[in-house]
Design an enzyme around this catalytic site. Structure first.
Site, PDB file in Angstrom:
ATOM      1  N   SER A  97       0.811  -1.211   0.000  1.00 20.95           N
ATOM      2  CA  SER A  97       0.000   0.000   0.000  1.00 20.95           C
ATOM      3  C   SER A  97       0.851   1.271   0.000  1.00 20.95           C
ATOM      4  O   SER A  97       1.631   1.490  -0.925  1.00 20.95           O
ATOM      5  CB  SER A  97      -0.968  -0.031   1.192  1.00 20.95           C
ATOM      6  OG  SER A  97      -1.928   0.987   1.089  1.00 20.95           O
ATOM      7  N   ASP A 147      -9.147  -5.964  -4.357  1.00 20.24           N
ATOM      8  CA  ASP A 147      -8.605  -4.734  -3.775  1.00 20.24           C
ATOM      9  C   ASP A 147      -9.483  -3.555  -4.188  1.00 20.24           C
ATOM     10  O   ASP A 147      -9.614  -3.263  -5.369  1.00 20.24           O
ATOM     11  CB  ASP A 147      -7.164  -4.530  -4.266  1.00 20.24           C
ATOM     12  CG  ASP A 147      -6.425  -3.428  -3.528  1.00 20.24           C
ATOM     13  OD1 ASP A 147      -7.087  -2.487  -3.042  1.00 20.24           O
ATOM     14  OD2 ASP A 147      -5.190  -3.498  -3.451  1.00 20.24           O
ATOM     15  N   HIS A 172      -7.225  -5.574  -0.347  1.00 23.96           N
ATOM     16  CA  HIS A 172      -6.071  -4.668  -0.408  1.00 23.96           C
ATOM     17  C   HIS A 172      -4.866  -5.242   0.340  1.00 23.96           C
ATOM     18  O   HIS A 172      -3.769  -5.269  -0.207  1.00 23.96           O
ATOM     19  CB  HIS A 172      -6.472  -3.301   0.132  1.00 23.96           C
ATOM     20  CG  HIS A 172      -5.431  -2.258  -0.038  1.00 23.96           C
ATOM     21  ND1 HIS A 172      -4.832  -1.974  -1.249  1.00 23.96           N
ATOM     22  CD2 HIS A 172      -4.851  -1.418   0.867  1.00 23.96           C
ATOM     23  CE1 HIS A 172      -3.946  -1.005  -1.094  1.00 23.96           C
ATOM     24  NE2 HIS A 172      -3.928  -0.654   0.180  1.00 23.96           N
TER      25      HIS A 172
END
Length: 194
Positions: A97, A147, A172
């Site tokens: 991320s 995601d 995610h």
């Protein structure tokens, strides 16, 4: 496995270290910290093969390091200083991320890494993508097919500079949804380059 801290530019940086062998550095997403890698069991699996450093970066809601606000490219500079302070030259980097974006900026700035794994990276701007085109470091980009923060369609943006793997039935934090698959893909990738 143990927890320690170092001082980098007057800021306290916490990390967890364990395992033996060649070094591997793992960062965390915005909503997590170094403990996430331990709690998921991924740290222990990777520490069977590598000397793993899970670093609390100076951002995110759960980081236990001293925090500061900066653009992601500046966090990449700070990451290099952390690695220097730890005495690590060019280890492979793992970043999900927000940390995936930081790792990509790290590479775009020309800093050394044996290889890099990013998971659902955010912030894939045209500027960043352009800078990555000249990077020779092997990059693996992993996405969960569910995601909703960095949709798997973003994988298309990296296909020219990275190997892309999509994990089925993963969101995610694909590494938390599919830890066994994640570890296998990462170990196979590092075995080629490191």
């Amino acid at each position: 496995m143990g927890e320690a801290q170092i001082d980098v530019e007057g800021r306290r940086v916490r990390y967890i270290h364990g395992g033996s062998g060649k070094p591997l550095v793992m960062l965390h997403g915005w909503s997590f910290n170094a403990d996430t890698w331990v709690e998921s069991g991924i740290f222990a699996r990777l520490a069977q093969r590598y000397s793993v450093y899970a670093v609390d970066m100076p951002y995110g809601i759960r980081s236990k390091s001293d925090k500061f606000r900066a653009p992601r490219p500046e966090y990449a500079v700070f990451l290099r200083r952390v690695l220097d302070r730890l005495g690590l030259g060019a280890p492979p980097l793992v970043g999900p991320s927000a940390s995936g974006e930081v790792v990509l900026w790290y590479l775009a700035r020309g800093y050394p890494a044996a290889a890099a794994v990013v998971v659902g990276p955010v912030g894939l701007t045209e500027e960043l993508l352009e800078k990555l085109r000249g990077v020779e470091t092997p990059i693996l980009a992993i996405w969960g097919d569910r995601d909703e923060i960095s949709p798997p369609s973003n994988a298309e943006l990296l296909k020219d500079v990275a190997r892309v793997v999509i994990l089925k039935d993963a969101g995610h934090p694909a590494y938390l949804d599919r830890p066994e698959e994640f570890v296998k893909v990462v170990l196979d990738f590092f075995a080629e380059f490191y």
